[in-house]
Motif scaffolding. Structure first.
Motif, PDB file in Angstrom:
ATOM      1  N   HIS A  30     -92.138 105.668 -12.846  1.00  0.00           N
ATOM      2  CA  HIS A  30     -91.933 104.823 -14.022  1.00  0.00           C
ATOM      3  C   HIS A  30     -93.266 104.223 -14.477  1.00  0.00           C
ATOM      4  N   ASP A  64     -82.750 109.457 -16.117  1.00  0.00           N
ATOM      5  CA  ASP A  64     -81.824 108.974 -15.099  1.00  0.00           C
ATOM      6  C   ASP A  64     -80.604 109.894 -15.131  1.00  0.00           C
ATOM      7  N   ASN A 103     -79.976 109.373 -26.878  1.00  0.00           N
ATOM      8  CA  ASN A 103     -79.363 108.126 -27.333  1.00  0.00           C
ATOM      9  C   ASN A 103     -78.592 108.341 -28.633  1.00  0.00           C
ATOM     10  N   ALA A 155     -86.474 101.727 -27.864  1.00  0.00           N
ATOM     11  CA  ALA A 155     -86.490 100.891 -26.655  1.00  0.00           C
ATOM     12  C   ALA A 155     -85.180 101.032 -25.874  1.00  0.00           C
ATOM     13  N   ASP A 156     -84.052 101.042 -26.588  1.00  0.00           N
ATOM     14  CA  ASP A 156     -82.751 101.268 -25.940  1.00  0.00           C
ATOM     15  C   ASP A 156     -82.710 102.624 -25.251  1.00  0.00           C
ATOM     16  N   TYR A 187     -85.188 104.401 -23.939  1.00  0.00           N
ATOM     17  CA  TYR A 187     -85.948 104.370 -22.679  1.00  0.00           C
ATOM     18  C   TYR A 187     -85.184 103.596 -21.611  1.00  0.00           C
ATOM     19  N   ARG A 188     -84.602 102.459 -21.997  1.00  0.00           N
ATOM     20  CA  ARG A 188     -83.911 101.601 -21.038  1.00  0.00           C
ATOM     21  C   ARG A 188     -82.644 102.268 -20.497  1.00  0.00           C
ATOM     22  N   ARG A 189     -81.905 102.930 -21.356  1.00  0.00           N
ATOM     23  CA  ARG A 189     -80.629 103.515 -20.935  1.00  0.00           C
ATOM     24  C   ARG A 189     -80.760 104.893 -20.301  1.00  0.00           C
ATOM     25  N   SER A 228     -86.030 104.352 -14.413  1.00  0.00           N
ATOM     26  CA  SER A 228     -86.303 102.940 -14.155  1.00  0.00           C
ATOM     27  C   SER A 228     -86.751 102.847 -12.695  1.00  0.00           C
ATOM     28  N   THR A 273     -84.020 104.039 -10.270  1.00  0.00           N
ATOM     29  CA  THR A 273     -83.391 105.357 -10.411  1.00  0.00           C
ATOM     30  C   THR A 273     -83.364 106.083  -9.068  1.00  0.00           C
ATOM     31  N   TYR A 299     -72.479 103.577 -23.108  1.00  0.00           N
ATOM     32  CA  TYR A 299     -73.641 103.876 -23.947  1.00  0.00           C
ATOM     33  C   TYR A 299     -73.270 104.648 -25.209  1.00  0.00           C
TER      34      TYR A 299
END
Length: 196
Positions: free
Chosen positions: A32, A48, A88, A94-95, A97-99, A103, A106, A161
């Protein structure tokens, strides 16, 4: 070898897609950080695996990202980050990358590497990609089969999601294989329709 060369129809022949799945990853925080540091040696789509329901979902996102790269229409810095965005259902980077991205916590990781050579006859560095991943990803490399992906899928996270909770008709399906297939179709449709 766990690194697979994935043929994807209708992408320019200069692009080659490699895919691998790692279970029990021990150094996700390190990987990460390489992305955060924009280390060019780690230009991969680190995904992930818990938020991937099928190969079709993943390869739909790869197709969308590669065609955007070929058309010079990337919304992110490179084709690998574009794959994460393509997973996504919204355009929020940003969402995405986060979802969907790696991370520090992971545990199961899908790795996609897209190679682009302007001359399709030049051999692409599959062995060097494999060697780099073997050296730097501390986990169990397994084939990215339908069964291996399904074994790490977190359906509740995916439904959240993709905003697929509360679908009575989906919940009413009793056969797990049929339900997974319906979920996959909804997700792939979402990927295809985003941005239209």
């Amino acid at each position: 070898m766990s690194l697979e060369t994935v043929p994807i129809e209708h992408i320019p022949p200069s692009y080659t897609v490699y895919l691998s799945l790692y279970r029990n990853v021990e150094n996700a925080a390190f990987l990460h950080q390489q992305l955060l540091d924009r280390n060019a040696d780690f230009e991969y789509a680190f995904i992930d695996a818990s938020v991937v329901v099928s190969r079709r979902q993943l390869l739909s996102a790869v197709f969308k990202a590669v065609t955007s790269a070929a058309a010079g229409a990337l919304k992110t810095p490179n084709v690998h980050s574009e794959i994460i965005l393509s997973l996504n259902p919204s355009n929020n980077i940003a969402d995405s990358y986060r979802r969907f991205g790696i991370s520090p916590s992971t545990k199961d990781l899908l790795v996609v590497k897209v190679s682009n050579s302007s001359d399709p006859s030049v051999p692409l560095p599959r062995e060097s990609v494999q060697a780099h991943l073997t050296t730097h990803v501390k986990g169990d490399a397994v084939e990215a089969t339908v069964a291996n992906i399904a074994a790490v899928t977190d359906t509740s996270k995916i439904r959240k999601y993709y905003k697929l909770n509360g679908l009575g008709w989906l919940d009413a399906i009793k056969d797990d294989k049929t339900k997974c297939s319906a979920l996959d179709t909804l997700i792939v449709s979402s990927i295809a329709l985003r941005g239209i």
